[in-house]
Design a protein around this motif. Structure first.
Motif, PDB file in Angstrom:
ATOM      1  N   PHE A  46     -15.567  79.120  88.106  1.00  0.00           N
ATOM      2  CA  PHE A  46     -15.847  79.388  86.695  1.00  0.00           C
ATOM      3  C   PHE A  46     -14.600  79.789  85.905  1.00  0.00           C
ATOM      4  CE2 PHE A  46     -16.804  82.781  83.554  1.00  0.00           C
ATOM      5  CZ  PHE A  46     -17.476  82.030  82.607  1.00  0.00           C
ATOM      6  N   LEU A  47     -13.802  80.679  86.454  1.00  0.00           N
ATOM      7  CA  LEU A  47     -12.662  81.237  85.714  1.00  0.00           C
ATOM      8  C   LEU A  47     -11.456  80.312  85.764  1.00  0.00           C
ATOM      9  CD1 LEU A  47     -12.990  84.889  87.025  1.00  0.00           C
ATOM     10  CD2 LEU A  47     -13.444  84.129  84.673  1.00  0.00           C
ATOM     11  N   ASP A  48     -10.788  80.167  84.649  1.00  0.00           N
ATOM     12  CA  ASP A  48      -9.542  79.410  84.630  1.00  0.00           C
ATOM     13  C   ASP A  48      -8.372  80.403  84.492  1.00  0.00           C
ATOM     14  OD1 ASP A  48      -9.858  80.198  81.993  1.00  0.00           O
ATOM     15  OD2 ASP A  48      -9.683  78.204  81.148  1.00  0.00           O
ATOM     16  N   ILE A  50      -6.531  81.853  86.702  1.00  0.00           N
ATOM     17  CA  ILE A  50      -6.481  82.968  87.660  1.00  0.00           C
ATOM     18  C   ILE A  50      -5.810  82.475  88.939  1.00  0.00           C
ATOM     19  CG2 ILE A  50      -8.545  84.084  86.727  1.00  0.00           C
ATOM     20  CD1 ILE A  50      -9.991  83.126  89.348  1.00  0.00           C
ATOM     21  N   ASN A  51      -5.271  83.416  89.717  1.00  0.00           N
ATOM     22  CA  ASN A  51      -4.676  83.037  90.991  1.00  0.00           C
ATOM     23  C   ASN A  51      -5.296  83.781  92.175  1.00  0.00           C
ATOM     24  OD1 ASN A  51      -3.366  85.348  89.910  1.00  0.00           O
ATOM     25  ND2 ASN A  51      -1.590  85.042  91.213  1.00  0.00           N
ATOM     26  N   TRP A  52      -6.254  84.675  91.909  1.00  0.00           N
ATOM     27  CA  TRP A  52      -6.925  85.375  93.006  1.00  0.00           C
ATOM     28  C   TRP A  52      -8.216  85.977  92.476  1.00  0.00           C
ATOM     29  CZ3 TRP A  52      -8.979  89.698  95.282  1.00  0.00           C
ATOM     30  CH2 TRP A  52      -8.965  89.751  96.674  1.00  0.00           C
ATOM     31  N   VAL A  53      -9.286  85.854  93.245  1.00  0.00           N
ATOM     32  CA  VAL A  53     -10.557  86.495  92.912  1.00  0.00           C
ATOM     33  C   VAL A  53     -11.246  86.865  94.216  1.00  0.00           C
ATOM     34  CG1 VAL A  53     -11.736  84.249  92.681  1.00  0.00           C
ATOM     35  CG2 VAL A  53     -12.775  86.312  91.702  1.00  0.00           C
ATOM     36  N   GLY A  54     -11.695  88.104  94.291  1.00  0.00           N
ATOM     37  CA  GLY A  54     -12.379  88.508  95.515  1.00  0.00           C
ATOM     38  C   GLY A  54     -12.812  89.956  95.485  1.00  0.00           C
ATOM     39  N   PHE A  55     -13.144  90.415  96.661  1.00  0.00           N
ATOM     40  CA  PHE A  55     -13.748  91.733  96.803  1.00  0.00           C
ATOM     41  C   PHE A  55     -12.993  92.586  97.810  1.00  0.00           C
ATOM     42  CE2 PHE A  55     -16.950  88.743  95.479  1.00  0.00           C
ATOM     43  CZ  PHE A  55     -17.515  89.401  94.404  1.00  0.00           C
ATOM     44  N   TYR A  56     -12.948  93.863  97.524  1.00  0.00           N
ATOM     45  CA  TYR A  56     -12.540  94.881  98.483  1.00  0.00           C
ATOM     46  C   TYR A  56     -13.750  95.779  98.667  1.00  0.00           C
ATOM     47  CZ  TYR A  56      -7.595  93.678  98.338  1.00  0.00           C
ATOM     48  OH  TYR A  56      -6.390  93.029  98.467  1.00  0.00           O
ATOM     49  N   VAL A 129     -15.055  96.836  95.076  1.00  0.00           N
ATOM     50  CA  VAL A 129     -14.593  96.371  93.769  1.00  0.00           C
ATOM     51  C   VAL A 129     -14.529  94.848  93.751  1.00  0.00           C
ATOM     52  CG1 VAL A 129     -13.214  98.453  93.276  1.00  0.00           C
ATOM     53  CG2 VAL A 129     -12.112  96.459  94.332  1.00  0.00           C
ATOM     54  N   LEU A 130     -14.710  94.313  92.556  1.00  0.00           N
ATOM     55  CA  LEU A 130     -14.385  92.924  92.265  1.00  0.00           C
ATOM     56  C   LEU A 130     -12.994  92.948  91.654  1.00  0.00           C
ATOM     57  CD1 LEU A 130     -14.797  89.902  91.604  1.00  0.00           C
ATOM     58  CD2 LEU A 130     -16.019  90.633  89.532  1.00  0.00           C
ATOM     59  N   ASP A 131     -12.077  92.163  92.219  1.00  0.00           N
ATOM     60  CA  ASP A 131     -10.678  92.150  91.785  1.00  0.00           C
ATOM     61  C   ASP A 131     -10.308  90.726  91.392  1.00  0.00           C
ATOM     62  OD1 ASP A 131      -7.949  92.691  91.415  1.00  0.00           O
ATOM     63  OD2 ASP A 131      -7.506  92.633  93.558  1.00  0.00           O
ATOM     64  N   ILE A 132      -9.736  90.566  90.193  1.00  0.00           N
ATOM     65  CA  ILE A 132      -9.320  89.241  89.724  1.00  0.00           C
ATOM     66  C   ILE A 132      -7.916  89.352  89.143  1.00  0.00           C
ATOM     67  CG2 ILE A 132      -9.864  87.264  88.262  1.00  0.00           C
ATOM     68  CD1 ILE A 132     -12.767  88.370  88.140  1.00  0.00           C
ATOM     69  N   ASP A 133      -7.030  88.482  89.603  1.00  0.00           N
ATOM     70  CA  ASP A 133      -5.640  88.444  89.138  1.00  0.00           C
ATOM     71  C   ASP A 133      -5.370  87.140  88.399  1.00  0.00           C
ATOM     72  OD1 ASP A 133      -5.350  90.770  90.600  1.00  0.00           O
ATOM     73  OD2 ASP A 133      -4.173  89.863  92.196  1.00  0.00           O
ATOM     74  N   PHE A 140      -7.176  88.696  80.450  1.00  0.00           N
ATOM     75  CA  PHE A 140      -8.556  89.177  80.410  1.00  0.00           C
ATOM     76  C   PHE A 140      -8.842  89.928  79.113  1.00  0.00           C
ATOM     77  CE2 PHE A 140      -7.149  88.923  84.825  1.00  0.00           C
ATOM     78  CZ  PHE A 140      -8.029  87.958  85.291  1.00  0.00           C
ATOM     79  N   SER A 141     -10.031  89.659  78.561  1.00  0.00           N
ATOM     80  CA  SER A 141     -10.443  90.242  77.288  1.00  0.00           C
ATOM     81  C   SER A 141     -11.597  91.223  77.499  1.00  0.00           C
ATOM     82  CB  SER A 141     -10.909  89.120  76.358  1.00  0.00           C
ATOM     83  OG  SER A 141     -12.103  88.530  76.879  1.00  0.00           O
ATOM     84  N   GLU A 142     -11.989  91.861  76.403  1.00  0.00           N
ATOM     85  CA  GLU A 142     -13.174  92.732  76.454  1.00  0.00           C
ATOM     86  C   GLU A 142     -14.428  91.906  76.751  1.00  0.00           C
ATOM     87  OE1 GLU A 142     -13.459  96.039  76.532  1.00  0.00           O
ATOM     88  OE2 GLU A 142     -11.274  96.148  76.511  1.00  0.00           O
ATOM     89  N   GLU A 143     -14.454  90.659  76.302  1.00  0.00           N
ATOM     90  CA  GLU A 143     -15.580  89.778  76.635  1.00  0.00           C
ATOM     91  C   GLU A 143     -15.623  89.503  78.134  1.00  0.00           C
ATOM     92  OE1 GLU A 143     -17.209  86.662  73.536  1.00  0.00           O
ATOM     93  OE2 GLU A 143     -15.018  86.516  73.690  1.00  0.00           O
ATOM     94  N   ASP A 144     -14.440  89.325  78.745  1.00  0.00           N
ATOM     95  CA  ASP A 144     -14.388  89.153  80.204  1.00  0.00           C
ATOM     96  C   ASP A 144     -14.911  90.414  80.887  1.00  0.00           C
ATOM     97  OD1 ASP A 144     -13.147  86.499  80.591  1.00  0.00           O
ATOM     98  OD2 ASP A 144     -11.381  87.415  79.653  1.00  0.00           O
TER      99      ASP A 144
END
Length: 159
Positions: A46-48, A50-56, A129-133, A140-144
């Motif tokens: 879904f996200l454009d 970005i270079n990393w998305v995941g969970f800790y 946590v959900l972590d997205i870089d 990232f915006s307030e909408e994000d």
């Protein structure tokens, strides 16, 4: 069913669609790792920009790497350290427009320029946590933030 073209309208409407897709994807699966894996894949699709998305996930008082999409990452993060650990300590979403200006930022990937971290709170306890870089500053915006917090609200019911 889960194609980028399925997301039409304003960003908030796209996030609503994303949360509905997450619910449909996870609804009949009780396994936490499977659900986190599919959630990270769904966000990665879904996200454009970005270079990393995941969970800790919290384990023995620290964050431990969970399912993700992207390059290999830091395995353990102490509570209160870096953006992820600060999100846990403060129990709030951290939206960081420039990670290099964040005191104590942990650089798992030197390409990352901005980050958003949403704590996952279940029954009053931070469980991860959900972590997205992103390789872009100010990605990232307030909408994000609002959309990802809603995403996590749905997700917490299936982990």
């Amino acid at each position: 069913m889960f194609t980028k073209s399925a997301y039409d309208g304003k960003l908030s409407e796209q996030y609503n669609t994303l949360s509905k897709q997450l619910k449909a994807l996870l609804e009949d699966e009780p396994n936490r790792i499977a659900n986190l894996s599919n959630a990270s894949a769904l966000l990665g699709q879904f996200l454009d920009r970005i270079n990393w998305v995941g969970f800790y996930l919290m384990e023995n008082g620290e964050l431990v790497l969970g399912p993700f999409q992207g390059l290999p990452a830091c395995v353990r993060i102490a509570v209160g350290k870096g953006v992820c650990g600060t999100a846990v300590a403060n129990r709030e979403t951290m939206l960081v427009p420039d990670v290099h200006a964040f005191p104590g930022h942990i650089a798992c990937d030197a390409a990352s320029q901005s980050e958003i971290v949403v704590p996952i709170i279940k029954d009053g306890e931070v469980i991860g946590v959900l972590d997205i870089d992103s390789p872009e500053k100010n990605r990232f915006s307030e909408e994000d933030r609002a959309g990802l917090e809603k995403f996590v609200e749905v997700l917490v019911n299936y982990i």
